[in-house]
Write a protein that holds these residues in place. Structure first.
Motif, PDB file in Angstrom:
ATOM      1  N   SER A 128     -23.680 -53.286 -19.620  1.00  0.00           N
ATOM      2  CA  SER A 128     -22.243 -53.198 -20.110  1.00  0.00           C
ATOM      3  C   SER A 128     -21.667 -54.458 -20.850  1.00  0.00           C
ATOM      4  CB  SER A 128     -21.355 -52.723 -18.928  1.00  0.00           C
ATOM      5  OG  SER A 128     -21.378 -51.549 -18.366  1.00  0.00           O
ATOM      6  N   ALA A 129     -22.194 -55.518 -20.538  1.00  0.00           N
ATOM      7  CA  ALA A 129     -22.037 -56.671 -21.298  1.00  0.00           C
ATOM      8  C   ALA A 129     -22.365 -56.551 -22.622  1.00  0.00           C
ATOM      9  CB  ALA A 129     -22.794 -57.873 -20.617  1.00  0.00           C
ATOM     10  N   ILE A 130     -23.658 -55.823 -22.974  1.00  0.00           N
ATOM     11  CA  ILE A 130     -24.112 -56.023 -24.168  1.00  0.00           C
ATOM     12  C   ILE A 130     -23.737 -54.529 -25.121  1.00  0.00           C
ATOM     13  CG2 ILE A 130     -26.066 -55.782 -25.529  1.00  0.00           C
ATOM     14  CD1 ILE A 130     -27.552 -57.229 -23.463  1.00  0.00           C
ATOM     15  N   SER A 172     -14.568 -57.316 -26.504  1.00  0.00           N
ATOM     16  CA  SER A 172     -14.211 -58.120 -25.274  1.00  0.00           C
ATOM     17  C   SER A 172     -14.960 -59.419 -25.190  1.00  0.00           C
ATOM     18  CB  SER A 172     -14.059 -57.336 -23.851  1.00  0.00           C
ATOM     19  OG  SER A 172     -15.318 -57.205 -23.429  1.00  0.00           O
ATOM     20  N   GLY A 173     -14.381 -60.502 -24.751  1.00  0.00           N
ATOM     21  CA  GLY A 173     -15.007 -61.661 -24.638  1.00  0.00           C
ATOM     22  C   GLY A 173     -14.167 -62.746 -24.632  1.00  0.00           C
ATOM     23  N   PRO A 174     -14.604 -64.269 -24.486  1.00  0.00           N
ATOM     24  CA  PRO A 174     -13.663 -65.192 -24.477  1.00  0.00           C
ATOM     25  C   PRO A 174     -13.573 -65.725 -26.164  1.00  0.00           C
ATOM     26  CG  PRO A 174     -15.995 -65.766 -24.025  1.00  0.00           C
ATOM     27  CD  PRO A 174     -15.981 -64.457 -24.018  1.00  0.00           C
ATOM     28  N   ILE A 175     -12.549 -66.610 -26.004  1.00  0.00           N
ATOM     29  CA  ILE A 175     -12.268 -67.202 -27.512  1.00  0.00           C
ATOM     30  C   ILE A 175     -13.141 -68.433 -27.561  1.00  0.00           C
ATOM     31  CG2 ILE A 175     -10.503 -68.084 -29.032  1.00  0.00           C
ATOM     32  CD1 ILE A 175      -8.450 -66.256 -27.541  1.00  0.00           C
ATOM     33  N   LEU A 176     -13.636 -68.431 -28.857  1.00  0.00           N
ATOM     34  CA  LEU A 176     -14.508 -69.588 -29.171  1.00  0.00           C
ATOM     35  C   LEU A 176     -13.594 -70.592 -29.984  1.00  0.00           C
ATOM     36  CD1 LEU A 176     -17.975 -68.196 -30.221  1.00  0.00           C
ATOM     37  CD2 LEU A 176     -17.406 -69.516 -28.241  1.00  0.00           C
ATOM     38  N   GLU A 177     -12.804 -70.249 -30.872  1.00  0.00           N
ATOM     39  CA  GLU A 177     -12.027 -71.104 -31.745  1.00  0.00           C
ATOM     40  C   GLU A 177     -10.834 -70.305 -31.947  1.00  0.00           C
ATOM     41  OE1 GLU A 177     -12.493 -72.437 -36.431  1.00  0.00           O
ATOM     42  OE2 GLU A 177     -14.458 -71.475 -35.419  1.00  0.00           O
ATOM     43  N   ILE A 178      -9.581 -71.229 -32.212  1.00  0.00           N
ATOM     44  CA  ILE A 178      -8.417 -70.775 -32.871  1.00  0.00           C
ATOM     45  C   ILE A 178      -7.742 -71.759 -33.335  1.00  0.00           C
ATOM     46  CG2 ILE A 178      -7.259 -71.619 -30.456  1.00  0.00           C
ATOM     47  CD1 ILE A 178      -5.226 -69.296 -30.556  1.00  0.00           C
ATOM     48  N   GLY A 179      -7.157 -71.209 -34.490  1.00  0.00           N
ATOM     49  CA  GLY A 179      -6.414 -72.125 -35.207  1.00  0.00           C
ATOM     50  C   GLY A 179      -5.596 -71.115 -36.720  1.00  0.00           C
ATOM     51  N   TYR A 211     -20.000 -58.693 -28.457  1.00  0.00           N
ATOM     52  CA  TYR A 211     -21.244 -58.097 -28.944  1.00  0.00           C
ATOM     53  C   TYR A 211     -20.780 -56.893 -29.991  1.00  0.00           C
ATOM     54  CZ  TYR A 211     -24.333 -60.281 -25.527  1.00  0.00           C
ATOM     55  OH  TYR A 211     -25.035 -61.280 -25.050  1.00  0.00           O
ATOM     56  N   PHE A 212     -21.536 -56.656 -30.778  1.00  0.00           N
ATOM     57  CA  PHE A 212     -21.506 -55.576 -31.758  1.00  0.00           C
ATOM     58  C   PHE A 212     -23.037 -54.963 -31.858  1.00  0.00           C
ATOM     59  CE2 PHE A 212     -21.418 -54.263 -36.415  1.00  0.00           C
ATOM     60  CZ  PHE A 212     -20.472 -53.211 -36.369  1.00  0.00           C
ATOM     61  N   ARG A 213     -22.936 -53.797 -31.949  1.00  0.00           N
ATOM     62  CA  ARG A 213     -24.446 -52.956 -32.048  1.00  0.00           C
ATOM     63  C   ARG A 213     -25.555 -53.558 -31.330  1.00  0.00           C
ATOM     64  NH1 ARG A 213     -23.617 -51.487 -38.419  1.00  0.00           N
ATOM     65  NH2 ARG A 213     -21.768 -49.960 -38.181  1.00  0.00           N
ATOM     66  N   GLU A 214     -25.360 -53.928 -29.984  1.00  0.00           N
ATOM     67  CA  GLU A 214     -26.191 -54.708 -29.117  1.00  0.00           C
ATOM     68  C   GLU A 214     -26.649 -56.127 -29.436  1.00  0.00           C
ATOM     69  OE1 GLU A 214     -29.388 -51.972 -28.544  1.00  0.00           O
ATOM     70  OE2 GLU A 214     -28.309 -50.345 -28.206  1.00  0.00           O
ATOM     71  N   ARG A 215     -25.662 -56.654 -30.156  1.00  0.00           N
ATOM     72  CA  ARG A 215     -26.085 -58.221 -30.713  1.00  0.00           C
ATOM     73  C   ARG A 215     -24.928 -59.089 -30.424  1.00  0.00           C
ATOM     74  NH1 ARG A 215     -29.171 -58.600 -36.168  1.00  0.00           N
ATOM     75  NH2 ARG A 215     -29.656 -60.930 -35.361  1.00  0.00           N
ATOM     76  N   LYS A 216     -25.498 -60.072 -29.818  1.00  0.00           N
ATOM     77  CA  LYS A 216     -24.394 -61.230 -29.779  1.00  0.00           C
ATOM     78  C   LYS A 216     -23.666 -61.781 -31.129  1.00  0.00           C
ATOM     79  CE  LYS A 216     -23.432 -65.356 -27.051  1.00  0.00           C
ATOM     80  NZ  LYS A 216     -22.229 -64.846 -26.223  1.00  0.00           N
ATOM     81  N   THR A 217     -22.459 -61.518 -31.126  1.00  0.00           N
ATOM     82  CA  THR A 217     -21.885 -62.016 -32.502  1.00  0.00           C
ATOM     83  C   THR A 217     -20.404 -62.730 -32.376  1.00  0.00           C
ATOM     84  OG1 THR A 217     -21.214 -61.166 -34.695  1.00  0.00           O
ATOM     85  CG2 THR A 217     -20.473 -60.066 -32.733  1.00  0.00           C
ATOM     86  N   ARG A 218     -20.050 -63.385 -33.521  1.00  0.00           N
ATOM     87  CA  ARG A 218     -18.606 -63.775 -33.468  1.00  0.00           C
ATOM     88  C   ARG A 218     -17.695 -62.835 -34.430  1.00  0.00           C
ATOM     89  NH1 ARG A 218     -18.309 -69.629 -33.838  1.00  0.00           N
ATOM     90  NH2 ARG A 218     -17.086 -69.708 -35.610  1.00  0.00           N
ATOM     91  N   GLU A 260     -20.698 -62.598 -39.421  1.00  0.00           N
ATOM     92  CA  GLU A 260     -19.650 -62.515 -38.400  1.00  0.00           C
ATOM     93  C   GLU A 260     -18.849 -61.259 -38.693  1.00  0.00           C
ATOM     94  OE1 GLU A 260     -17.255 -65.905 -38.101  1.00  0.00           O
ATOM     95  OE2 GLU A 260     -16.095 -65.475 -40.108  1.00  0.00           O
ATOM     96  N   LEU A 261     -18.110 -60.594 -37.902  1.00  0.00           N
ATOM     97  CA  LEU A 261     -17.171 -59.541 -38.186  1.00  0.00           C
ATOM     98  C   LEU A 261     -15.779 -60.132 -38.435  1.00  0.00           C
ATOM     99  CD1 LEU A 261     -18.296 -57.294 -34.885  1.00  0.00           C
ATOM    100  CD2 LEU A 261     -18.865 -57.122 -37.164  1.00  0.00           C
ATOM    101  N   LEU A 262     -15.164 -59.289 -39.212  1.00  0.00           N
ATOM    102  CA  LEU A 262     -13.769 -59.637 -39.503  1.00  0.00           C
ATOM    103  C   LEU A 262     -12.840 -58.505 -39.100  1.00  0.00           C
ATOM    104  CD1 LEU A 262     -14.079 -61.075 -43.158  1.00  0.00           C
ATOM    105  CD2 LEU A 262     -13.956 -62.256 -41.045  1.00  0.00           C
ATOM    106  N   MET A 263     -11.645 -58.762 -38.403  1.00  0.00           N
ATOM    107  CA  MET A 263     -10.811 -57.885 -38.168  1.00  0.00           C
ATOM    108  C   MET A 263      -9.369 -58.125 -38.509  1.00  0.00           C
ATOM    109  SD  MET A 263      -9.662 -56.115 -34.609  1.00  0.00           S
ATOM    110  CE  MET A 263     -11.101 -55.436 -34.265  1.00  0.00           C
ATOM    111  N   ASP A 264      -8.771 -57.592 -39.505  1.00  0.00           N
ATOM    112  CA  ASP A 264      -7.772 -58.066 -40.342  1.00  0.00           C
ATOM    113  C   ASP A 264      -6.313 -57.407 -39.726  1.00  0.00           C
ATOM    114  OD1 ASP A 264      -8.972 -59.466 -42.189  1.00  0.00           O
ATOM    115  OD2 ASP A 264      -9.332 -57.539 -43.224  1.00  0.00           O
ATOM    116  N   ALA A 265      -6.352 -56.264 -38.953  1.00  0.00           N
ATOM    117  CA  ALA A 265      -5.317 -55.764 -38.439  1.00  0.00           C
ATOM    118  C   ALA A 265      -5.495 -55.213 -36.892  1.00  0.00           C
ATOM    119  CB  ALA A 265      -4.673 -54.457 -39.331  1.00  0.00           C
ATOM    120  N   PRO A 266      -5.649 -56.032 -36.007  1.00  0.00           N
ATOM    121  CA  PRO A 266      -5.956 -55.495 -34.774  1.00  0.00           C
ATOM    122  C   PRO A 266      -4.693 -54.683 -34.241  1.00  0.00           C
ATOM    123  CG  PRO A 266      -5.250 -57.804 -34.721  1.00  0.00           C
ATOM    124  CD  PRO A 266      -5.649 -57.608 -36.085  1.00  0.00           C
ATOM    125  N   GLY A 267      -5.083 -53.587 -33.514  1.00  0.00           N
ATOM    126  CA  GLY A 267      -4.261 -52.734 -32.845  1.00  0.00           C
ATOM    127  C   GLY A 267      -3.609 -53.069 -31.645  1.00  0.00           C
TER     128      GLY A 267
END
Length: 370
Positions: free
Chosen positions: A121-123, A290-297, A311-318, A353-360
């Motif tokens: 489930s983590a992946i 889901s996951g912890p935050i690595l960077e904020i600013g 994780y995205f498509r079974e790979r660890k990602t930012r 990395e992934l980009l999310m411009d408008a989180p719901g």
């Protein structure tokens, strides 16, 4: 015991573990520190990492003050990169230190299954793991260490070694945010999944929406986890199962992680109903992360953001998530406390990395979230 194993980093992590366990600093000097717990004082010399005999003596005194075994405390000193999971069987009919063999077998078998399910489930989070068990999750469950049970109760102490690679280059810095290894991701997922499952069983299962189950599955709840909890209490002598977690301090703060989760026998019908609701083999829709935050600013153009370790498509990602100023202010404490954060929305791949411009939706996991 080789003194070479007692690296200075181990001593620092051991001290952090003591402070997190309730010890306080009484005094400090050129030769070391005096720590205190319940009117018991123990010296922690600066040469602790250079003398195996001194280390054994310190571990013995700390263990006596904490009411723990010397072997357990010494393991904390020698192997600080471990998370400890206690699976405790509770029941008035259980004699001290003994349990029916059938109940012990179910606890071991399903404990291993819960680790495998959480690692999968983590992946690739989903309502049901089905036949999608990840080989690395199964290997972690197989390699988990079982320590001796404790007198006066029946406890399965399980140890998960973090950063199992022999060539690990982890450098611990208490002021930095370190990407957590897969092993910590699994123990975090197991803890949040157990606590979330218990929360879900407090309400009628048929009233839960699919969105509720999506959110729960994003933090590790699965059909297999619910089935395993149901089976652990198969023996009528087991009235309650208690999970206690002790976290290695090597990857930052752990105050937001569950420390203890209790599952009562009365919840078995609810667990079975929840498992039936989760009997869907498809993976969870990728719009939930889901996951912890690595960077904020703030970015170069003044826009607020944080970077999620996910994780995205079974790979660890930012994943870089755009935030409003209010969301940014709220997420600062999540970042500092290494909280598990849930993000829902459409993300786009951009370079590495992934980009999310408008989180719901953006939430931090807590035992009251569900």
């Amino acid at each position: 015991m080789e003194t070479a194993e007692l690296r200075q980093r181990h001593v620092e992590l051991f001290r952090t573990w003591l402070m997190d366990s309730g010890w306080t600093l009484r005094s400090q000097g050129p030769l070391g520190e005096l720590l205190e717990l319940n009117d018991v004082t123990v010296a922690i010399p600066r040469t602790l990492g250079q003398d195996a005999i001194v280390a054994q003596g310190v571990a013995s005194r700390v263990a006596q003050a904490m009411g723990r075994s010397s072997k357990d405390v010494l393991k904390r000193l020698l192997s600080p990169l471990t998370d400890r999971i206690e699976l405790r069987l509770i029941g008035t009919a259980l004699p001290s230190g003994r349990v029916p063999l059938g109940a012990a077998t179910e606890a071991l078998r399903n404990g291993r299954r819960m680790i495998s399910a959480s690692g999968t489930s983590a992946i690739t989070p989903g309502w049901s793991v089905a036949r999608r068990y990840r080989p690395e999750a199964q290997a972690l469950a197989r390699d988990a260490e079982l320590a001796h049970t404790e007198d006066g109760s029946f406890v399965f102490p399980l140890y998960i070694t973090l950063e199992r690679a022999e060539d690990s280059t982890l450098v611990y810095d208490p002021d930095s945010v370190i990407p957590e290894p897969f092993e910590r991701r699994v123990t975090r997922t197991l803890a949040t999944a157990l606590a979330t499952t218990v929360s879900l069983t407090h309400a009628p299962i048929d009233e839960l929406s699919n969105a509720d189950l999506d959110d729960a599955s994003s933090v590790g709840v699965s059909k297999e986890l619910c089935d395993s909890l149901h089976q652990v209490m198969k023996s009528p002598t087991v009235e309650e199962v208690e999970f206690n977690f002790e976290w290695s301090p090597a990857f930052g703060k752990t105050e937001t992680f569950p420390g203890s989760v209790n599952v009562e026998r009365a919840s078995r019908p609810q667990l079975l109903s929840l498992a039936k609701r989760l009997s869907r083999p498809e993976p969870l829709h990728s719009a939930v992360y889901s996951g912890p935050i690595l960077e904020i600013g703030r970015g170069d153009e003044g826009a607020f953001f944080f970077v999620l370790d996910t994780y995205f498509r079974e790979r660890k990602t930012r994943m870089r998530v755009a935030l409003s100023e209010e969301q940014h202010d709220e997420a600062i404490s999540w970042y500092r406390n290494r909280a598990t954060v849930l993000v829902q929305g459409d993300a786009k791949q951009f370079k590495s990395e992934l980009l999310m411009d408008a989180p719901g939706r953006i939430d931090a996991w807590s035992q009251t979230l569900f």
